[in-house]
Scaffold this active site. Sequence first.
Site, mmCIF file in Angstrom:
data_model
loop_
_atom_site.group_PDB
_atom_site.id
_atom_site.type_symbol
_atom_site.label_atom_id
_atom_site.label_comp_id
_atom_site.label_asym_id
_atom_site.label_seq_id
_atom_site.Cartn_x
_atom_site.Cartn_y
_atom_site.Cartn_z
ATOM 1 N N GLU A 109 -1.104 21.848 -44.601
ATOM 2 C CA GLU A 109 -1.653 21.636 -43.259
ATOM 3 C C GLU A 109 -1.579 20.150 -42.908
ATOM 4 O OE1 GLU A 109 -2.282 22.445 -40.440
ATOM 5 O OE2 GLU A 109 -4.362 23.018 -40.011
ATOM 6 N N ASP A 110 -1.469 19.867 -41.622
ATOM 7 C CA ASP A 110 -1.340 18.472 -41.200
ATOM 8 C C ASP A 110 -2.645 17.703 -41.344
ATOM 9 O OD1 ASP A 110 -2.605 19.860 -39.135
ATOM 10 O OD2 ASP A 110 -1.274 19.159 -37.552
ATOM 11 N N ASP A 113 -9.905 18.840 -39.845
ATOM 12 C CA ASP A 113 -10.799 18.287 -38.832
ATOM 13 C C ASP A 113 -12.150 18.999 -38.989
ATOM 14 O OD1 ASP A 113 -10.941 16.589 -36.386
ATOM 15 O OD2 ASP A 113 -11.201 18.489 -35.354
ATOM 16 N N THR A 117 -9.782 25.978 -39.097
ATOM 17 C CA THR A 117 -8.452 26.547 -39.334
ATOM 18 C C THR A 117 -8.283 26.926 -40.801
ATOM 19 O OG1 THR A 117 -7.579 25.117 -37.594
ATOM 20 C CG2 THR A 117 -5.981 26.141 -39.074
ATOM 21 N N LEU A 118 -8.583 25.977 -41.697
ATOM 22 C CA LEU A 118 -8.361 26.240 -43.121
ATOM 23 C C LEU A 118 -9.304 27.304 -43.638
ATOM 24 C CD1 LEU A 118 -7.504 22.782 -44.651
ATOM 25 C CD2 LEU A 118 -6.042 24.795 -44.385
ATOM 26 N N LYS A 141 -10.284 14.104 -41.866
ATOM 27 C CA LYS A 141 -11.288 13.345 -41.106
ATOM 28 C C LYS A 141 -12.670 13.776 -41.590
ATOM 29 C CE LYS A 141 -8.835 13.063 -36.646
ATOM 30 N NZ LYS A 141 -8.824 13.593 -35.264
ATOM 31 N N ASP A 169 1.035 15.657 -32.860
ATOM 32 C CA ASP A 169 1.408 15.396 -31.468
ATOM 33 C C ASP A 169 0.225 15.014 -30.596
ATOM 34 O OD1 ASP A 169 0.153 17.985 -31.460
ATOM 35 O OD2 ASP A 169 0.977 18.295 -29.472
HETATM 36 P P1 5GP Z 1 -9.759 22.220 -37.517
HETATM 37 O O1 5GP Z 1 -9.611 23.683 -37.450
HETATM 38 O O2 5GP Z 1 -9.866 21.652 -38.932
HETATM 39 O O3 5GP Z 1 -10.844 21.702 -36.631
HETATM 40 O O4 5GP Z 1 -8.506 21.647 -36.794
HETATM 41 C C1 5GP Z 1 -7.400 21.251 -37.377
HETATM 42 C C2 5GP Z 1 -6.321 21.103 -36.320
HETATM 43 O O5 5GP Z 1 -6.729 20.261 -35.217
HETATM 44 C C3 5GP Z 1 -5.155 20.410 -36.928
HETATM 45 O O6 5GP Z 1 -4.310 21.321 -37.550
HETATM 46 C C4 5GP Z 1 -4.503 19.762 -35.725
HETATM 47 O O7 5GP Z 1 -3.660 20.686 -35.102
HETATM 48 C C5 5GP Z 1 -5.647 19.447 -34.800
HETATM 49 N N1 5GP Z 1 -6.050 18.022 -34.907
HETATM 50 C C6 5GP Z 1 -7.240 17.561 -35.327
HETATM 51 N N2 5GP Z 1 -7.284 16.211 -35.267
HETATM 52 C C7 5GP Z 1 -6.074 15.815 -34.802
HETATM 53 C C8 5GP Z 1 -5.489 14.522 -34.508
HETATM 54 O O8 5GP Z 1 -6.071 13.437 -34.681
HETATM 55 N N3 5GP Z 1 -4.230 14.541 -34.013
HETATM 56 C C9 5GP Z 1 -3.523 15.684 -33.792
HETATM 57 N N4 5GP Z 1 -2.293 15.573 -33.308
HETATM 58 N N5 5GP Z 1 -4.035 16.915 -34.074
HETATM 59 C C10 5GP Z 1 -5.294 16.971 -34.567
HETATM 60 MG MG MG Z 2 -2.542 22.035 -37.341
#
Ligand code: 5GP
Ligand code: MG
Length: 187
Positions: A109-110, A113, A117-118, A141, A169
Amino acid sequence: MAPTLSIPPLTKDLSRILIDADTISRRVDELAHKIDEKYKDLDEPLILVGVLKGSFIFMADLSRKLTIKHIVDFIAISSYGEKGDKRGEVRLLMDTRENLADHHVLIVEDILDSGNTLSYLIKTFKSRGVKSIETAVFLDKPERHEIDVPVEYVGFEIPDVWVVGYGLDYKEQYRTLPYIAEMYPKK
Ligand code: 5GP
Ligand code: MG
């Protein structure tokens, strides 16, 4: 002759480079080494499941650094902020080509946050009867976590800022920057 590297300059949207290309490359080497060590005695291929689109560059680099036998696969999900989905809601848009049951799986995963998602993916893959599941995220983060998610391989911890580049992006722009850059806060 040494190749000439052309580093695209920062644009008006980007305030600074947070992680440069050399640092990224060294860290991906280290992560690949750890993953190699962990799975080196596996008889079957490890299935890497990349989360589109943000992980595609990390996946390309990480998978090419691995020496263990592995299969590259992808899924696509939509999370909050896209097409008006509610916060915390995750939907599977495209599934893997491989059947994950009875396989060892590594999610790629990128960025971690909130963790929604994970957490969704780990739950979903476990319910399919994977033999084992681990996670590699390029960025983390910590200040933003809402759910506890076990992540075995983390590239870099970063502050709570919006970053782009190396697959990530802003409105589909900046994914191909070779570094991670921080955006100016949106007004
Ligand atoms: P989570 O489900 O952990 O809140 O979200 C993860 C997703 O949020 C990441 O896979 C990504 O797509 C998006 N995301 C969160 N922070 C950033 C950021 O600083 N930049 C970008 N481009 N995407 C982010
Ligand atoms: Mg993502």
